[in-house]
Design a protein around this motif. Structure first.
Motif, PDB file in Angstrom:
ATOM      1  N   GLY A 165       0.816  -1.206   0.000  1.00  0.00           N
ATOM      2  CA  GLY A 165       0.000   0.000   0.000  1.00  0.00           C
ATOM      3  C   GLY A 165       0.848   1.253   0.000  1.00  0.00           C
ATOM      4  N   LEU A 166       1.874   1.260   0.835  1.00  0.00           N
ATOM      5  CA  LEU A 166       2.747   2.425   0.889  1.00  0.00           C
ATOM      6  C   LEU A 166       3.393   2.686  -0.467  1.00  0.00           C
ATOM      7  N   VAL A 167       3.864   1.628  -1.116  1.00  0.00           N
ATOM      8  CA  VAL A 167       4.561   1.810  -2.388  1.00  0.00           C
ATOM      9  C   VAL A 167       3.616   2.309  -3.477  1.00  0.00           C
ATOM     10  N   TRP A 168       2.460   1.645  -3.616  1.00  0.00           N
ATOM     11  CA  TRP A 168       1.541   2.063  -4.681  1.00  0.00           C
ATOM     12  C   TRP A 168       1.020   3.473  -4.445  1.00  0.00           C
ATOM     13  N   GLN A 169       0.726   3.779  -3.170  1.00  0.00           N
ATOM     14  CA  GLN A 169       0.284   5.140  -2.886  1.00  0.00           C
ATOM     15  C   GLN A 169       1.353   6.140  -3.312  1.00  0.00           C
ATOM     16  N   ARG A 170       2.580   5.820  -2.944  1.00  0.00           N
ATOM     17  CA  ARG A 170       3.711   6.683  -3.294  1.00  0.00           C
ATOM     18  C   ARG A 170       3.793   6.885  -4.806  1.00  0.00           C
ATOM     19  N   LEU A 171       3.593   5.807  -5.550  1.00  0.00           N
ATOM     20  CA  LEU A 171       3.624   5.903  -7.014  1.00  0.00           C
ATOM     21  C   LEU A 171       2.508   6.812  -7.530  1.00  0.00           C
ATOM     22  N   MET A 172       1.289   6.516  -7.089  1.00  0.00           N
ATOM     23  CA  MET A 172       0.157   7.255  -7.621  1.00  0.00           C
ATOM     24  C   MET A 172       0.195   8.720  -7.217  1.00  0.00           C
ATOM     25  N   LEU A 173       0.800   9.018  -6.068  1.00  0.00           N
ATOM     26  CA  LEU A 173       0.906  10.420  -5.663  1.00  0.00           C
ATOM     27  C   LEU A 173       2.169  11.066  -6.217  1.00  0.00           C
ATOM     28  N   ASN A 174       2.920  10.290  -6.972  1.00  0.00           N
ATOM     29  CA  ASN A 174       4.105  10.811  -7.651  1.00  0.00           C
ATOM     30  C   ASN A 174       5.135  11.358  -6.661  1.00  0.00           C
ATOM     31  N   GLU A 175       5.292  10.625  -5.588  1.00  0.00           N
ATOM     32  CA  GLU A 175       6.315  11.007  -4.616  1.00  0.00           C
ATOM     33  C   GLU A 175       7.470  10.027  -4.727  1.00  0.00           C
ATOM     34  N   PHE A 220     -12.396  -4.811   6.226  1.00  0.00           N
ATOM     35  CA  PHE A 220     -11.197  -4.033   5.951  1.00  0.00           C
ATOM     36  C   PHE A 220     -10.924  -3.039   7.072  1.00  0.00           C
ATOM     37  N   VAL A 221     -11.975  -2.411   7.569  1.00  0.00           N
ATOM     38  CA  VAL A 221     -11.780  -1.444   8.654  1.00  0.00           C
ATOM     39  C   VAL A 221     -11.156  -2.135   9.859  1.00  0.00           C
ATOM     40  N   ARG A 222     -11.669  -3.314  10.212  1.00  0.00           N
ATOM     41  CA  ARG A 222     -11.090  -4.047  11.354  1.00  0.00           C
ATOM     42  C   ARG A 222      -9.616  -4.341  11.094  1.00  0.00           C
ATOM     43  N   PHE A 223      -9.343  -4.771   9.867  1.00  0.00           N
ATOM     44  CA  PHE A 223      -7.966  -5.073   9.487  1.00  0.00           C
ATOM     45  C   PHE A 223      -7.088  -3.837   9.675  1.00  0.00           C
ATOM     46  N   ALA A 224      -7.559  -2.712   9.169  1.00  0.00           N
ATOM     47  CA  ALA A 224      -6.768  -1.485   9.238  1.00  0.00           C
ATOM     48  C   ALA A 224      -6.536  -1.073  10.687  1.00  0.00           C
ATOM     49  N   LEU A 225      -7.594  -1.174  11.477  1.00  0.00           N
ATOM     50  CA  LEU A 225      -7.446  -0.770  12.887  1.00  0.00           C
ATOM     51  C   LEU A 225      -6.463  -1.690  13.600  1.00  0.00           C
ATOM     52  N   ARG A 226      -6.498  -2.971  13.285  1.00  0.00           N
ATOM     53  CA  ARG A 226      -5.556  -3.898  13.899  1.00  0.00           C
ATOM     54  C   ARG A 226      -4.120  -3.510  13.555  1.00  0.00           C
ATOM     55  N   VAL A 227      -3.912  -3.094  12.295  1.00  0.00           N
ATOM     56  CA  VAL A 227      -2.581  -2.639  11.919  1.00  0.00           C
ATOM     57  C   VAL A 227      -2.167  -1.459  12.783  1.00  0.00           C
ATOM     58  N   GLY A 261      -2.468   4.735   2.581  1.00  0.00           N
ATOM     59  CA  GLY A 261      -1.939   3.787   1.602  1.00  0.00           C
ATOM     60  C   GLY A 261      -2.822   2.573   1.461  1.00  0.00           C
ATOM     61  N   LEU A 262      -3.283   2.050   2.589  1.00  0.00           N
ATOM     62  CA  LEU A 262      -4.154   0.874   2.537  1.00  0.00           C
ATOM     63  C   LEU A 262      -5.437   1.176   1.773  1.00  0.00           C
ATOM     64  N   VAL A 263      -6.007   2.336   2.056  1.00  0.00           N
ATOM     65  CA  VAL A 263      -7.281   2.676   1.414  1.00  0.00           C
ATOM     66  C   VAL A 263      -7.106   2.864  -0.087  1.00  0.00           C
ATOM     67  N   TRP A 264      -6.141   3.690  -0.479  1.00  0.00           N
ATOM     68  CA  TRP A 264      -5.958   3.949  -1.909  1.00  0.00           C
ATOM     69  C   TRP A 264      -5.594   2.681  -2.665  1.00  0.00           C
ATOM     70  N   GLN A 265      -4.748   1.854  -2.040  1.00  0.00           N
ATOM     71  CA  GLN A 265      -4.420   0.588  -2.691  1.00  0.00           C
ATOM     72  C   GLN A 265      -5.672  -0.254  -2.904  1.00  0.00           C
ATOM     73  N   ARG A 266      -6.485  -0.288  -1.855  1.00  0.00           N
ATOM     74  CA  ARG A 266      -7.732  -1.042  -1.926  1.00  0.00           C
ATOM     75  C   ARG A 266      -8.618  -0.545  -3.070  1.00  0.00           C
ATOM     76  N   LEU A 267      -8.668   0.782  -3.206  1.00  0.00           N
ATOM     77  CA  LEU A 267      -9.466   1.369  -4.275  1.00  0.00           C
ATOM     78  C   LEU A 267      -8.911   0.969  -5.640  1.00  0.00           C
ATOM     79  N   MET A 268      -7.623   1.187  -5.832  1.00  0.00           N
ATOM     80  CA  MET A 268      -7.036   0.948  -7.145  1.00  0.00           C
ATOM     81  C   MET A 268      -7.075  -0.537  -7.505  1.00  0.00           C
ATOM     82  N   LEU A 269      -7.026  -1.411  -6.490  1.00  0.00           N
ATOM     83  CA  LEU A 269      -7.112  -2.842  -6.782  1.00  0.00           C
ATOM     84  C   LEU A 269      -8.550  -3.325  -6.816  1.00  0.00           C
TER      85      LEU A 269
END
Lengths: 174, 174, 174, 174
Positions: free
Chosen positions: C147-157, D163-170, D147-155
Motif C-alpha cells: 500500500g505504501l509503495v503504490w500510494q507513493r507511485l500514484m501520488l508521484n512522490e 477491511f476497517v477491522r484489518f486497518a485498525l488492527r494494523v 496507503g491501505l485505502v488507496w491501494q484497496r481502491l485501485m485494486l
DNA sequence: TTTTAATCGAGACGGTACGTCTGGTCTTGAC
DNA sequence: GTCAAGACCAGACGTACCGTCTCGATTAAAA
C-alpha cells in the motif's frame, strides 16, 4: 504496387449521394460534414480523406449531377438549345451554385476546383457552339453569356425563358 | 421624446472605421464582430444595435469608401471614363466586394442591402452614360457590362485596362 | 495440426521492443498502437492479434523488463534488501507503472493482467521474506508495504532511500 | 471594479450537478463534456471557462459531494469512527475516485487538484484523530492508513467492515 | 506439386471525444 | 436607455485515436 487496404469507391459514392440528398433537402448552409458522414454511414475521417471540406464535396456531388444531362447527340448542338439547357440546369441547381461560388470566395482551393469543374466546362460547351464565328468574337460571346448567367445567379434573379430570349438577343447583335 | 442616453454617432463612426481597417489588414473572413468592437473600443451589443451583422457593417464601411470618389463634374461623363473609374474602384476593393457578394448568398437581408447600396447605384451610373441609346438597348448594355464585371470579380480575374478595352469593344458592337 | 502460416515470434519481439522504446522516449500517453506498429515494421492487426490493446502490450513489454533483474541467489533474501530492490525498480519504471495502473481503472481485463503480472508477484516476493513471521502478521505487513509503495507511485512522490527507511520503521513496529 | 457580465454562479452549479448526475448514471468514462453541457443547458465553452476539462469538473462535483457529510460534532471524533466514515464514503464513490486518480496520472494539473482537494484533506482528518500520538508516529499511521485505502481502491477490493477491522488492527500495533 | 488457410505489412474504414471557434444574445455597473 | 466589457447558449469544425476490415503477398502444412 499500391499497398494497404484500397480506398472503397462504394463509400465515396455513398458520401456523394448523401451530400447531394442533404443539400437538396436542407440547403447547403444547413448541412454539416458530420450530417453527411452519418447519412452515408461513413466516418468523418473518411470524408476528410477524400475531400478537404464541405465545399469540395458538394462541388463533386453536383458537378457529377450536372453532367448527368445526356450529351449523346453527335450533331453539334445549336447555341440556343445549349443555352436553354444550360439555363435549365443552372436554374434547378441555383441554390447550390450560389453557395459554391460564395464559399469559393473564401477558399482558394475550392475556387480552383469550381472553375475547373463547373465554370470552364460550361464555357467550353458554349464555345463549341460558336465554331462558325470569328475566333476573336467567340471569346466575346462566351464571356458575355457566362457573365450574364453568373450575375443572374448571384443576384438571385430567375434564369427563365425570358432571360434566354434576352441573352440570345444580345448575342445576335454582337 | 426619446428618453435615456442618446445613441452616440461617434461610436458608429469608430466602428465603421475599425471595420474598414481590419478588413483591409486581415481580409473579410479573418475579421469577427468581436474584433471590430474591440478595435473601436465599443461593445459587441452596440455594434449589433446599429447593424444586423458583419456583412451589413462592412458593406456600410465600404459603400461610403467607394462613394468617396468625387462626383463633382457637372458634365455627363462618358461611358468609357465611367467604366474606367468603375473598374479602378472595383479592382481596389475586389477582395471586399467578393466577400460581400459571397456572404450575401447566405443572407437574404444582406443581399438586399448589397443590391440597393452597391449593385443598383453602379448600374444607374452606367445607365446615365447611355442616354443617347435606345431605351431597350440601355438595359442590354448595362446588364452585359455589369455581368462582365461581377463575373470577373467572382472568378478573381483582373479588372485591368485590357478588360476595359474588351468590355468597350463588346458594347460598341451591340 | 495448425494450418496456415504460423505466427512469427520475431514480430512479437519487435513489437515489444518498439513499445518499450517508444514508451521510454515519449511516455505512455503519447504513444499509440499505430506508432508501435510502425516502429516495429508491423501491421496494426498483428499487434492486436497478440495483445488486446496498448495497456496489455506495454504491461508485457515492461513486466519482462522488470524481471530482467537477476533472481539467482539461492539464499532467501532479507526483507530490507528486497524492499530496496523493489523500490529501485519501481522508481525507474514509475511513469509506466503509474500509467498502467491508471489505464487498468478503465479496463477490467488489463486490471486482471496487471494484478497477475505485477502486483501479485511483488507481493509474493515480499511474503517470501517474512517466513519467520506469524502467518496472520504476514498479510498485514505485505499489505502495508504494498500500500505504501503504490500510494507513493500514484501520488508521484519519490521512492527513495528515505522512503525505504520509513517503510522499514513501520514494519518493525508491527 | 470588474467590468463585463459577471460569471453566472447558477450556471456553474448546474454544470456541477449535471456532471454528478451523469457520472453516477453512466460512469466517468462514458460521460463527455458535451453531455454535461447539454444536460446543464450550458454551452461547451462555458464549461471550459470554468474548468480545464472533464477531470477537474468531476473532481469539483464530487469533492463537494464528499464534504456534504456533516462535520458538526464539536468533540474530536475517534480514529475508528473517522475511519469507518472515511471508508463508507470512499466505498460509495469508489468508481469515481478510481477514475479521478487514474486520469490524474495523465494530467499534471488534475493531479495537483486531486491531492489538494481530496487526498490531503482526508489525511488531515485522520491526523486530527491522532493528537495523542507522538508526532513522528502520526505521519506513520496516516501514511499507512491512506496507503491501505488507496491501494484497496485501485485494486478494486471492497472497503468493507472487515477491511476497517484489518486497518485498525494494523494501527494499534504501530 | 498443388491447394489451402492463417499470417504478414499497409492503411482505409466506422465511430466518437476532444477543445477551439464564431455568431448573436444577455447581464452587469457606469453614465 | 445607451455604453464597454465580457459571459452566455448553440453547435460546426477538423484532428486524434481506437479497434476492425480489406487487400495482395507470403509461408508452411495438407492433399
Amino acid at each position: 504496387m499500391r499497398v494497404g487496404r484500397p480506398r472503397d469507391e462504394k463509400v465515396r459514392r455513398a458520401i456523394l449521394t448523401a451530400a447531394q440528398e442533404l443539400v437538396l433537402e436542407k440547403g447547403y448552409a444547413a448541412v454539416t460534414t458530420a450530417d453527411v458522414a452519418k447519412r452515408a454511414g461513413a466516418g468523418k475521417q473518411t470524408l476528410y480523406r477524400w475531400w478537404p471540406g464541405k465545399g469540395a464535396l458538394v462541388l463533386d456531388a453536383f458537378s457529377e449531377w450536372v453532367q448527368q444531362a445526356p450529351r449523346l447527340s453527335r450533331r453539334k448542338p445549336s447555341l440556343s438549345s445549349t443555352l436553354v439547357e444550360f439555363c435549365r440546369g443552372a436554374s434547378e441547381a441555383a441554390p447550390v451554385l450560389r453557395a459554391l461560388m460564395a464559399e469559393a470566395q473564401f477558399d482558394e482551393d475550392l475556387h480552383r476546383r469550381l472553375v475547373a469543374q463547373l465554370v470552364r466546362p460550361r464555357g467550353d460547351e458554349l464555345r463549341a457552339c460558336l465554331e462558325d464565328r470569328r475566333p476573336s468574337d467567340r471569346e466575346l460571346v462566351v464571356n458575355v453569356l457566362s457573365g450574364l448567367v453568373w450575375q443572374r445567379l448571384m443576384l438571385n434573379e430567375p434564369l427563365d425563358a425570358q432571360f434566354v430570349r434576352f441573352a440570345l438577343r444580345v448575342v445576335e447583335r454582337i
